[in-house]
Design an enzyme around this catalytic site. Structure first.
Site, mmCIF file in Angstrom:
data_model
loop_
_atom_site.group_PDB
_atom_site.id
_atom_site.type_symbol
_atom_site.label_atom_id
_atom_site.label_comp_id
_atom_site.label_asym_id
_atom_site.label_seq_id
_atom_site.Cartn_x
_atom_site.Cartn_y
_atom_site.Cartn_z
ATOM 1 N N GLU A 91 -6.764 -8.637 -3.441
ATOM 2 C CA GLU A 91 -6.009 -9.741 -4.026
ATOM 3 C C GLU A 91 -5.853 -10.899 -3.046
ATOM 4 O OE1 GLU A 91 -3.214 -6.401 -6.111
ATOM 5 O OE2 GLU A 91 -2.270 -8.203 -5.341
ATOM 6 N N CYS A 108 -2.897 -16.898 0.679
ATOM 7 C CA CYS A 108 -2.443 -15.641 1.257
ATOM 8 C C CYS A 108 -3.613 -14.655 1.203
ATOM 9 C CB CYS A 108 -1.249 -15.149 0.440
ATOM 10 S SG CYS A 108 -0.571 -13.612 1.037
ATOM 11 N N CYS A 152 -3.984 -0.091 2.785
ATOM 12 C CA CYS A 152 -3.385 -0.168 4.118
ATOM 13 C C CYS A 152 -2.968 1.235 4.541
ATOM 14 C CB CYS A 152 -2.166 -1.087 4.108
ATOM 15 S SG CYS A 152 -1.401 -1.247 5.746
ATOM 16 N N CYS A 164 4.122 1.497 4.282
ATOM 17 C CA CYS A 164 5.530 1.093 4.222
ATOM 18 C C CYS A 164 6.105 1.471 2.849
ATOM 19 C CB CYS A 164 5.661 -0.412 4.454
ATOM 20 S SG CYS A 164 5.027 -0.899 6.062
ATOM 21 N N CYS A 200 6.063 -1.119 -0.173
ATOM 22 C CA CYS A 200 4.896 -1.978 -0.366
ATOM 23 C C CYS A 200 3.859 -1.344 -1.293
ATOM 24 C CB CYS A 200 4.274 -2.260 1.005
ATOM 25 S SG CYS A 200 2.732 -3.174 0.915
ATOM 26 N N GLU A 234 -3.351 -4.520 7.013
ATOM 27 C CA GLU A 234 -2.740 -4.858 8.303
ATOM 28 C C GLU A 234 -3.789 -5.593 9.143
ATOM 29 O OE1 GLU A 234 0.159 -4.923 10.047
ATOM 30 O OE2 GLU A 234 -1.177 -5.635 11.635
ATOM 31 N N SER A 281 0.328 -12.053 9.990
ATOM 32 C CA SER A 281 1.529 -11.227 9.897
ATOM 33 C C SER A 281 1.182 -9.781 10.214
ATOM 34 C CB SER A 281 2.090 -11.328 8.469
ATOM 35 O OG SER A 281 3.127 -10.400 8.286
ATOM 36 N N LEU A 299 9.634 -7.314 10.158
ATOM 37 C CA LEU A 299 10.674 -6.540 10.842
ATOM 38 C C LEU A 299 11.399 -5.633 9.842
ATOM 39 C CD1 LEU A 299 11.785 -6.269 13.709
ATOM 40 C CD2 LEU A 299 13.535 -7.944 13.111
ATOM 41 N N HIS A 300 12.042 -6.242 8.863
ATOM 42 C CA HIS A 300 12.637 -5.556 7.715
ATOM 43 C C HIS A 300 13.777 -4.582 8.017
ATOM 44 C CE1 HIS A 300 9.367 -7.500 5.823
ATOM 45 N NE2 HIS A 300 8.476 -6.559 5.943
ATOM 46 N N ASN A 336 10.456 -8.021 -3.782
ATOM 47 C CA ASN A 336 9.758 -8.157 -5.063
ATOM 48 C C ASN A 336 9.485 -6.740 -5.588
ATOM 49 O OD1 ASN A 336 8.203 -9.094 -7.160
ATOM 50 N ND2 ASN A 336 6.821 -10.292 -5.880
ATOM 51 N N CYS A 349 1.581 -8.394 -2.959
ATOM 52 C CA CYS A 349 0.192 -7.966 -2.915
ATOM 53 C C CYS A 349 0.056 -6.467 -3.085
ATOM 54 C CB CYS A 349 -0.465 -8.424 -1.629
ATOM 55 S SG CYS A 349 -1.335 -9.948 -1.953
HETATM 56 N N1 SAH Z 1 0.516 -5.741 6.905
HETATM 57 C C1 SAH Z 1 1.019 -6.982 7.318
HETATM 58 C C2 SAH Z 1 0.601 -8.148 6.439
HETATM 59 C C3 SAH Z 1 0.574 -7.913 4.983
HETATM 60 S S1 SAH Z 1 2.113 -7.625 4.195
HETATM 61 C C4 SAH Z 1 2.523 -6.918 7.411
HETATM 62 O O1 SAH Z 1 3.121 -5.953 6.950
HETATM 63 O O2 SAH Z 1 3.095 -7.849 7.988
HETATM 64 C C5 SAH Z 1 2.785 -9.267 4.148
HETATM 65 C C6 SAH Z 1 4.271 -9.315 3.954
HETATM 66 O O3 SAH Z 1 4.638 -8.927 2.620
HETATM 67 C C7 SAH Z 1 4.994 -8.360 4.881
HETATM 68 O O4 SAH Z 1 6.091 -8.976 5.490
HETATM 69 C C8 SAH Z 1 5.411 -7.276 3.935
HETATM 70 O O5 SAH Z 1 6.461 -6.542 4.452
HETATM 71 C C9 SAH Z 1 5.756 -8.074 2.691
HETATM 72 N N2 SAH Z 1 5.913 -7.255 1.489
HETATM 73 C C10 SAH Z 1 5.364 -6.049 1.228
HETATM 74 N N3 SAH Z 1 5.797 -5.588 0.028
HETATM 75 C C11 SAH Z 1 6.625 -6.532 -0.463
HETATM 76 C C12 SAH Z 1 7.408 -6.641 -1.650
HETATM 77 N N4 SAH Z 1 7.370 -5.715 -2.566
HETATM 78 N N5 SAH Z 1 8.166 -7.756 -1.818
HETATM 79 C C13 SAH Z 1 8.169 -8.748 -0.893
HETATM 80 N N6 SAH Z 1 7.458 -8.705 0.245
HETATM 81 C C14 SAH Z 1 6.700 -7.604 0.461
HETATM 82 FE FE1 SF4 Z 2 0.601 -2.296 5.158
HETATM 83 FE FE2 SF4 Z 2 1.963 -4.591 5.502
HETATM 84 FE FE3 SF4 Z 2 2.172 -3.172 3.204
HETATM 85 FE FE4 SF4 Z 2 3.225 -2.186 5.420
HETATM 86 S S1 SF4 Z 2 3.847 -4.095 4.381
HETATM 87 S S2 SF4 Z 2 1.983 -1.046 3.944
HETATM 88 S S3 SF4 Z 2 1.777 -2.870 6.934
HETATM 89 S S4 SF4 Z 2 0.370 -4.180 3.972
#
Ligand code: SAH
Ligand code: SF4
Length: 370
Positions: free
Chosen positions: A116, A130, A137, A141, A144, A190, A221, A245-246, A320, A362
């Protein structure tokens, strides 16, 4: 939501994918998706004078041609060879319309994997893309959608560039005033686990003879891969760094992001400080706000404690929903959270929610069950 299927001809840097751009109403045009292989391009042009490569490069990246025959500077017989040897088909479904502020593309790759890419159109005229860096990945997480898919494979340089090209053509087609102005690696995957291809693709984005996007307009990122943050700190280009960071402490972070079990916040911040020392550049910390998980007053204060550096900026992002156990924080708790940070003197931005209607988080499209 309007949905159109688009087929691009595409040609592949080990696969610089690009080119023909055919709108079709519904069916897929062809399974013969081609990655414009820049190496392939080099092979086809090997016996030709050097300037031919430059002409082809410009045709692809600057003129954004959609068929080799649209280029009149290359001899006809060469164009024919390019069309057959460096075919330009790309297959993508587009979600959203020319008018919407976010448009998402679901691309099908040569091996049928899906990725995507999102175009975000800002009110001030900037167009941010983006980009995805991997199919799926490995970092898993908890919040995600991409993480749920698991890791499939790295994207090639061409596949990364293809995403930009696709939207560059889309904007041109839609007579957008500006083309792509900013690029963020915040799509699927990532980027620091596909470091070399990501850096190589950034060189093409930055190339004055190609997309000419300034390094300062490109952000990567990461979930926090310490070794690669250190490597990134030594890169010559002034690319921006964003850290997902989260969570404000190791325990919670490890629950949300398994990568935090490998790298503690101490280790992570050591690498970030090294980056800041070497580059003197701002670092963006992304912080998703998830209801009842990381959005309390306590968390805000703890986060403020980590952010006491003039070059650190927190970007608050409303979660989201992706169909799992988490819910987005309420508007009230987001406001409270933000105010605590502000009172502590922390720089805070809030990411405007783009395109929930197109499942802008994404991995939500690519990971969906058929
Ligand atoms: N893997 C890298 C880059 C891709 S994710 C990373 O984690 O930084 C890009 C961003 O989208 C990250 O900050 C991720 O935590 C965030 N993200 C993932 N799932 C999400 C969701 N459901 N709602 C909002 N942001 C989200
Ligand atoms: Fe991978 Fe980034 Fe999603 Fe974490 S937030 S699973 S590192 S794409």
């Amino acid at each position: 939501m309007s949905m159109a299927k688009v087929c691009y001809n595409d040609c592949t840097v080990d696969n610089l994918s690009l080119l023909r751009y055919n709108w079709t109403s519904s069916q897929r045009i062809s399974k013969k998706i081609l990655y414009m292989n820049l190496k392939g391009l080099q092979i086809v042009l090997a016996g030709q004078p050097k300037f031919r490569f430059k002409q082809a490069w410009k045709a692809v990246f600057v003129d954004l041609i959609s068929d080799w025959n649209d280029n009149t500077t290359l001899p006809k017989d060469l164009r024919e060879v390019l069309n057959s040897e460096c075919s330009l088909d790309v297959e993508a479904e587009i979600f959203g319309s020319e008018k919407s502020e976010s448009v998402k593309a679901l691309l099908t790759l040569e091996d049928d994997q899906k990725i995507e890419t999102v175009l975000l159109r800002h009110k001030d005229g900037r167009n941010t893309i983006c980009l995805s860096s991997q199919v799926g990945c490995a970092l898993g997480c908890a919040f995600c959608a991409t993480g749920k898919m698991g890791f499939k494979r790295d994207l090639t340089v061409s596949e990364i560039i293809l995403q930009v090209l696709l939207f560059a053509r889309y904007l041109k087609e839609n007579k957008s005033e500006k083309n792509i102005t900013n690029v963020v690696f915040m799509g699927m995957g990532e980027p620091f686990l596909n470091f070399d291809n990501v850096m190589e693709s950034i060189k093409i984005l930055n190339d004055k003879e190609a997309f000419n996007i300034g390094a300062r307009h490109i952000s990567v990122s990461t979930a926090g891969i310490v070794e690669e943050i250190n490597k990134f700190a030594n890169e010559k280009m002034q690319i921006n760094l964003a850290i997902s960071l989260h969570a404000s402490n190791d325990k919670l972070r490890a629950e949300l992001m398994p990568v935090a079990r490998k790298y503690s916040l101490n280790q992570l911040f050591e690498a970030i400080e090294n980056y800041v020392e070497k580059r003197s550049r701002q670092v963006m910390f992304e912080y998703l706000l998830i209801d009842g998980v990381n959005d309390s007053e306590y968390h805000a204060k703890e986060l403020a404690g980590l952010m006491k550096h003039p070059l650190y900026v927190v970007n608050l992002i409303r979660y989201n929903p992706t169909g799992g156990r988490f819910r987005p924080s309420t508007a009230t708790s987001i406001r409270k959270f933000k105010n605590i940070l502000l009172r502590e003197g922390i720089k805070v931005t809030e990411r405007h929610e783009f395109g929930q209607d197109i499942k802008a988080a994404c991995g939500q499209l690519a990971g969906r069950k058929k």
